[in-house]
Design a protein around this motif. Structure first.
Motif, mmCIF file in Angstrom:
data_model
loop_
_atom_site.group_PDB
_atom_site.id
_atom_site.type_symbol
_atom_site.label_atom_id
_atom_site.label_comp_id
_atom_site.label_asym_id
_atom_site.label_seq_id
_atom_site.Cartn_x
_atom_site.Cartn_y
_atom_site.Cartn_z
ATOM 1 N N THR A 41 0.865 -1.195 0.000
ATOM 2 C CA THR A 41 0.000 0.000 0.000
ATOM 3 C C THR A 41 0.899 1.241 0.000
ATOM 4 O O THR A 41 2.087 1.143 0.329
ATOM 5 C CB THR A 41 -0.868 0.044 1.270
ATOM 6 O OG1 THR A 41 0.018 0.185 2.395
ATOM 7 C CG2 THR A 41 -1.689 -1.224 1.440
ATOM 8 N N PRO A 42 0.325 2.398 -0.308
ATOM 9 C CA PRO A 42 1.148 3.613 -0.247
ATOM 10 C C PRO A 42 1.800 3.773 1.129
ATOM 11 O O PRO A 42 2.942 4.220 1.238
ATOM 12 C CB PRO A 42 0.138 4.737 -0.505
ATOM 13 C CG PRO A 42 -0.949 4.089 -1.299
ATOM 14 C CD PRO A 42 -1.033 2.666 -0.827
ATOM 15 N N HIS A 43 1.075 3.378 2.165
ATOM 16 C CA HIS A 43 1.649 3.508 3.501
ATOM 17 C C HIS A 43 2.834 2.562 3.704
ATOM 18 O O HIS A 43 3.838 2.916 4.332
ATOM 19 C CB HIS A 43 0.577 3.270 4.576
ATOM 20 C CG HIS A 43 1.119 3.435 5.955
ATOM 21 N ND1 HIS A 43 1.411 2.367 6.761
ATOM 22 C CD2 HIS A 43 1.483 4.546 6.637
ATOM 23 C CE1 HIS A 43 1.919 2.825 7.898
ATOM 24 N NE2 HIS A 43 1.967 4.134 7.855
ATOM 25 N N ASP A 44 2.741 1.341 3.168
ATOM 26 C CA ASP A 44 3.882 0.418 3.245
ATOM 27 C C ASP A 44 5.110 1.045 2.576
ATOM 28 O O ASP A 44 6.230 0.947 3.088
ATOM 29 C CB ASP A 44 3.565 -0.893 2.504
ATOM 30 C CG ASP A 44 2.502 -1.710 3.225
ATOM 31 O OD1 ASP A 44 2.487 -1.697 4.467
ATOM 32 O OD2 ASP A 44 1.687 -2.354 2.526
ATOM 33 N N LEU A 45 4.872 1.672 1.431
ATOM 34 C CA LEU A 45 5.999 2.262 0.692
ATOM 35 C C LEU A 45 6.638 3.386 1.510
ATOM 36 O O LEU A 45 7.863 3.490 1.598
ATOM 37 C CB LEU A 45 5.518 2.809 -0.661
ATOM 38 C CG LEU A 45 4.886 1.768 -1.598
ATOM 39 C CD1 LEU A 45 4.346 2.439 -2.859
ATOM 40 C CD2 LEU A 45 5.914 0.690 -1.978
ATOM 41 N N TYR A 46 5.772 4.186 2.132
ATOM 42 C CA TYR A 46 6.305 5.248 2.975
ATOM 43 C C TYR A 46 7.129 4.668 4.132
ATOM 44 O O TYR A 46 8.237 5.135 4.430
ATOM 45 C CB TYR A 46 5.171 6.145 3.519
ATOM 46 C CG TYR A 46 5.590 6.850 4.772
ATOM 47 C CD1 TYR A 46 6.537 7.871 4.721
ATOM 48 C CD2 TYR A 46 5.105 6.452 6.023
ATOM 49 C CE1 TYR A 46 6.992 8.487 5.885
ATOM 50 C CE2 TYR A 46 5.545 7.049 7.184
ATOM 51 C CZ TYR A 46 6.497 8.067 7.122
ATOM 52 O OH TYR A 46 6.943 8.654 8.264
ATOM 53 N N MET A 47 6.581 3.631 4.797
ATOM 54 C CA MET A 47 7.282 3.050 5.951
ATOM 55 C C MET A 47 8.646 2.512 5.517
ATOM 56 O O MET A 47 9.656 2.712 6.203
ATOM 57 C CB MET A 47 6.454 1.926 6.589
ATOM 58 C CG MET A 47 5.196 2.391 7.282
ATOM 59 S SD MET A 47 5.487 3.455 8.721
ATOM 60 C CE MET A 47 5.500 2.241 10.039
ATOM 61 N N ALA A 48 8.665 1.835 4.370
ATOM 62 C CA ALA A 48 9.934 1.284 3.894
ATOM 63 C C ALA A 48 10.937 2.411 3.608
ATOM 64 O O ALA A 48 12.122 2.318 3.945
ATOM 65 C CB ALA A 48 9.696 0.436 2.656
ATOM 66 N N ALA A 49 10.437 3.494 3.015
ATOM 67 C CA ALA A 49 11.327 4.640 2.720
ATOM 68 C C ALA A 49 11.830 5.261 4.019
ATOM 69 O O ALA A 49 13.012 5.628 4.138
ATOM 70 C CB ALA A 49 10.578 5.671 1.875
ATOM 71 N N ALA A 50 10.932 5.361 5.006
ATOM 72 C CA ALA A 50 11.325 5.966 6.278
ATOM 73 C C ALA A 50 12.375 5.106 6.982
ATOM 74 O O ALA A 50 13.387 5.629 7.471
ATOM 75 C CB ALA A 50 10.091 6.144 7.166
ATOM 76 N N TYR A 51 12.162 3.794 7.023
ATOM 77 C CA TYR A 51 13.148 2.920 7.678
ATOM 78 C C TYR A 51 14.485 2.947 6.938
ATOM 79 O O TYR A 51 15.545 2.914 7.559
ATOM 80 C CB TYR A 51 12.612 1.483 7.796
ATOM 81 C CG TYR A 51 11.647 1.329 8.952
ATOM 82 C CD1 TYR A 51 12.081 1.512 10.269
ATOM 83 C CD2 TYR A 51 10.302 1.015 8.737
ATOM 84 C CE1 TYR A 51 11.205 1.387 11.336
ATOM 85 C CE2 TYR A 51 9.420 0.883 9.804
ATOM 86 C CZ TYR A 51 9.879 1.072 11.106
ATOM 87 O OH TYR A 51 9.005 0.951 12.166
ATOM 88 N N THR A 52 14.422 3.013 5.625
ATOM 89 C CA THR A 52 15.662 3.059 4.850
ATOM 90 C C THR A 52 16.440 4.336 5.195
ATOM 91 O O THR A 52 17.671 4.321 5.309
ATOM 92 C CB THR A 52 15.330 3.030 3.334
ATOM 93 O OG1 THR A 52 14.456 1.922 3.103
ATOM 94 C CG2 THR A 52 16.574 2.882 2.494
ATOM 95 N N THR A 53 15.713 5.411 5.387
ATOM 96 C CA THR A 53 16.359 6.672 5.748
ATOM 97 C C THR A 53 16.875 6.618 7.188
ATOM 98 O O THR A 53 18.005 7.020 7.474
ATOM 99 C CB THR A 53 15.343 7.834 5.568
ATOM 100 O OG1 THR A 53 14.801 7.743 4.253
ATOM 101 C CG2 THR A 53 16.014 9.174 5.765
ATOM 102 N N ARG A 54 16.044 6.091 8.064
ATOM 103 C CA ARG A 54 16.453 6.003 9.468
ATOM 104 C C ARG A 54 17.706 5.150 9.627
ATOM 105 O O ARG A 54 18.600 5.480 10.421
ATOM 106 C CB ARG A 54 15.307 5.416 10.312
ATOM 107 C CG ARG A 54 15.529 5.620 11.789
ATOM 108 C CD ARG A 54 14.460 4.952 12.623
ATOM 109 N NE ARG A 54 14.787 3.558 12.917
ATOM 110 C CZ ARG A 54 14.094 2.803 13.758
ATOM 111 N NH1 ARG A 54 13.021 3.290 14.355
ATOM 112 N NH2 ARG A 54 14.454 1.559 13.990
ATOM 113 N N ASP A 55 17.761 4.042 8.877
ATOM 114 C CA ASP A 55 18.948 3.182 8.944
ATOM 115 C C ASP A 55 20.218 3.991 8.701
ATOM 116 O O ASP A 55 21.268 3.717 9.273
ATOM 117 C CB ASP A 55 18.869 2.072 7.879
ATOM 118 C CG ASP A 55 17.783 1.049 8.208
ATOM 119 O OD1 ASP A 55 17.332 1.021 9.374
ATOM 120 O OD2 ASP A 55 17.373 0.299 7.293
#
Ligand code: BZD
Length: 831
Positions: A46-60
């Motif tokens: 979902t769009p929210h999944d994509l956002y979460m993945a992008a956020a975690y990738t950035t946080r990492d």
């Protein structure tokens, strides 16, 4: 990074791969996070999944810097700024973190190659609305600048489960919807279940003798609640430093739960848990103190107690003995909301760590500094002694003792001046006895500052005059600033690119004074054209956004005249409305006149219990409905109310504005920061000599600023002489006809009473002198319209406004705090 000093491209590539910043690494990280954290693959995400993945990738990519910063600060025993604030309004993190990591372009390309809509991913993030307005947003700007300037710091506050309400407009009225911002999870925070402190409430105190036979005080509380830390990393721009935003969540203390459980009261135990958690449940949606609200006082003590206990823990973990606490820490109080910290530190040092009064006071008053944000008497916090005593019996004793010591000094200094003693006391004795939090903050701090030059002067000469007479050196000014990362680079990438290209470097992002380089190009017609295009593009974007959300269509060629801020009578949105009604009447009287088209855009929330502010919103929407649907007006003027103005939505507004409305009654707006955000994005200001407007005008030049209205001096003189608003109403025929039009029922489907409370207040009381400034405002708006006809000249003024905004970076403000108030040094973390 300066273009001249760029490393070789090959080195950059290698480094980016090593640190996970390359496009390939970002893509892989994203897909891994989508799979392993969200449990999805591309096709079903979902769009929210994509956002979460992008956020975690950035946080990492932030974590390594974060850990390195924490380690380095610990080994260096760095002096640390603790910014205590009941509110933080950071805005969505993803785009900002990408900017500060310097990977916006790489991330955009990576998303593109994965077939993803990058802007849609960014737009998916919920607003962390943990604040009401300027004060909370200032705290967030300061956190950004502290990291960017590499100053070790911790922001301490409350992790409200529900932030500021979401505003919708129904039938023209504001309707509040609860803001469940954590519903879908928050990828930026890391819970620290082991960083947990007990917070005590109620009960009583008793005296006892310790093993040395000394008399001591023990607080026997009636309730204990735990505060648990939730950490959000705050990354600096282009540096390795990551500071900490540590927000406290309230939980039932386990020991208390079990007590109830043991005696078989399972229901009671669960109930206690729910009650405990209410403490961090919801932000009070008022930009003024909540009179007598017990939960509000509990919230203040809750986060203050956790934060001070945490600092003491850090002191023991790093430096050691508490004697050097004031060398290790400086605590900045963001308004009086955290000023209980003064009494809490005294309590902990004396009751828990065995210090005597004098040693504890010596540390305490050297560690605290206090920022005042308002002169409005109704906004000064006081708590009734009875409530205070019921909730914090030990702290009341300490406040009394501070007061006793303090008033003794005052009496020595001002012999026989008992009036002064009464005014300066921490306890107000007229009527119900109350604790004056502002007086406590001044007495307990070594530095006190206002937030703009004018405001700081008024702090010294009016609000805290007695204290200034006593301790002149304690008072300072630090004019507010805002971060150009959020309000230019994130909000307005088109303008940011144009500036970097024109100046030949993006150094201005970390050194805003470099915007001066634009001045050399202010007459360049090539730049004029591109400047205009950038503005028009932002106006088209905003028009599309507003059309989608409100149905109102704006003409991008019109002047975008914007007032976006909390709705408050002192900010005078109704003065703006009177001008709109004037334009409307003029067009009705002479439909063929050559008026410059205008789009009047409003945004802002009203406190849910502030009737007059809500009526102003209703009137804005009512006027909009009539004007926007009048075929004779034919779109020449349009009025629109942007629902749910917040950091995220504001980012659509600042880049698109031509005119910024900063029209508060002089002497009432402490600083304002919206004024800076608009000006940085090339809007010209129409404003009074209030707050930071004074300094903005000084910087940009008076010929590039539309000034009107009384000065603060003139305002107080008029008030002293006696102000009679009805005389203006009777004498000024146009003013009268504008107010009468509201009363006629034209904007209220024939209801002549709906807006009466507002018009009656204007004509009979007018506490913020709208009518006194009306004529000057209309005249000034006419100048604005004439100036806008000359596009070249307007664009030049717009360029000069941006070029001269260097002073209003929060980096400058933080440098001033660091140098004059905190005496802290940068501790760079290598990348
Ligand atoms: O603080 C604002 C002032 O009104 C502005 O002039 C100033 O620019 C900013 C930052 O210094 N004050 C607030 O925003 N105050 C509150 O939001 C608030 C919230 C809770 C209780 C009291 C005030």
């Amino acid at each position: 990074m300066s273009m001249a000093q760029s490393p070789e491209p090959l080195d950059v590539d290698r480094e980016r791969t090593r640190t996970g910043m390359s496009k390939t690494a970002l893509k892989q990280g994203f897909l891994d996070n989508l799979f392993y954290i969200q449990g999805r693959f591309r096709e079903v995400a979902t769009p929210h999944d994509l956002y979460m993945a992008a956020a975690y990738t950035t946080r990492d990519r932030i974590l390594e810097r974060w850990i390195k910063s924490a380690q380095r600060y610990k080994t260096n025993q760095s002096r640390t700024v603790c910014y205590l604030s009941a509110e933080f309004l950071p805005g969505p993190h993803l785009a900002n973190n990408l900017v500060n990591l310097g990977i916006v372009e790489t991330a955009t390309e990576a998303a593109h190659e994965l077939g993803l809509d990058f802007d849609a991913i960014i737009a998916e993030e919920a607003e962390p609305g943990l604040g009401n307005g300027g004060l909370g947003r200032l705290a967030a700007c300061f956190m950004d600048s502290l990291s960017t300037l590499q100053i070790p710091s911790i922001g301490y506050g409350i992790r409200y489960e529900f932030g500021i309400f979401d505003q919708t407009i129904e039938d023209g009225w504001q309707v509040e919807k609860s803001d469940n911002w954590l519903r879908n999870g928050n990828p930026w925070e890391i819970p620290r279940p082991k960083i947990r402190f007990p917070v005590l409430y109620g009960g009583y105190t008793e005296q006892y003798r310790d093993h040395d036979g000394r008399s001591r005080t023990r607080w026997v509380p009636a309730q204990i609640i735990d505060g648990v830390a939730y950490d959000t990393p705050i990354l600096g721009y282009g540096v390795g430093n990551v500071n900490l935003l540590r927000l406290w969540k309230a939980e039932a203390s386990e020991s208390f739960d079990f007590q109830a459980f043991n005696v078989g009261d399972y229901y009671g135990a669960v109930h206690a848990k729910i009650e405990a958690e209410t403490i961090s449940k919801v932000l009070y949606p008022n930009d003024e103190p909540e009179a007598g609200k017990e939960l509000r006082l509990k919230q203040q003590f809750f986060f203050v107690s956790c934060s001070i206990q945490d600092m003491i823990r850090l002191q023991f973990n790093t430096v050691g003995p508490l004697d050097s606490f004031a060398e290790k820490f400086v605590i900045q109080l963001n308004d009086t909301h955290p000023s209980l910290a003064i009494a809490e530190l005294m309590r902990l040092l004396m009751d828990e760590h065995d210090m005597d009064w004098d040693r504890a006071w010596d540390i305490t008053h050297r560690v605290f500094c206090y920022t005042n944000h308002t002169l409005l008497p109704e906004a000064l916090e006081t708590w009734s002694v009875s409530l205070f005593e019921r909730l914090l019996p030990r702290h009341l004793e300490i406040v009394y003792e501070i007061n006793r010591h303090f008033l003794d000094e005052v009496r020595v200094h001002f012999l026989g001046d008992e009036d002064r003693v009464r005014r300066m006391s921490l306890i107000a004795e007229d009527g119900e006895r109350r604790v004056r939090m502002a007086n406590l903050a001044v007495v307990g701090s070594r530095a006190v500052n206002g937030v703009a030059a004018l405001h700081s002067e008024l702090v010294k000469t009016t609000l805290f005059k007695d204290f200034h007479d006593f301790w002149p050196d304690r008072f300072h000014n630090v004019t507010n600033g805002v971060t150009p990362r959020r309000f230019m680079v994130v909000a307005n990438p088109r303008l940011s690119r144009l500036i970097s290209e024109t100046c030949g470097s993006d150094d201005w992002i970390r050194d805003l004074d470099r915007l001066r380089d634009l001045e050399a190009h202010a007459m360049d017609s090539g730049l004029h054209e591109r400047w205009h295009e950038v503005k028009i593009a932002a106006k088209r974007d905003l028009a599309a956004w507003l059309k989608h959300r409100t149905g109102v269509l704006l003409d991008p060629e019109a002047i975008f005249d914007v007032q976006a801020k909390r709705i408050h009578e002192y900010k005078r949105q109704h003065l703006n409305l009177l001008h709109i009604i004037r334009c409307y009447q003029r067009l009705k009287q002479s439909p063929n006149q050559d008026m410059v088209p205008r789009a009047f855009i409003f945004g802002g929330k009203a406190a849910p219990g502030y009737f007059m502010a809500k009526l102003i919103i209703k009137l804005i929407n009512a006027v909009a409905e009539v004007i926007n649907n009048d075929p004779q007006i034919n779109g020449f003027i349009r009025v629109v109310f942007m629902p749910d103005f917040n950091v995220k939505n504001g980012q659509h507004l600042y880049p698109a504005a031509n005119l910024s409305e900063q029209i508060s009654l002089a002497g009432k707006e402490a600083s304002g920061t919206g004024n800076m955000k608009f000006s940085m994005n090339g809007a010209l200001t129409i404003g009074t000599l209030d707050g930071a407007n004074v300094e903005i005008r000084e910087e940009v030049g008076k010929e590039n600023f539309f000034l009107f209205g009384m000065s603060a001096e003139e305002v107080s003189q008029r008030q002293r002489e006696g102000y009679h608003p009805w005389e203006h109403y009777a004498k000024d025929a146009e003013l009268k006809s504008d107010i009468d039009l509201i009363n006629s029922g034209l904007f209220s489907h024939g209801d002549t009473q709906l807006f009466r409370p507002l018009t009656d207040r204007l004509v009979n009381q007018d506490p913020f002198m709208v009518l006194a400034d009306y004529r000057a405002y209309i005249a000034c708006q006419d100048h604005v319209a004439e100036a806008y006809r000359d596009h070249r000249h307007w664009t030049r003024m717009s360029i000069l406004n941006v070029a001269r905004m260097g002073k209003f970076s929060s980096d400058r403000a933080i440098r001033e705090y660091a140098e004059h108030i905190w005496r802290t040094e940068p501790h760079p973390i290598d990348l």
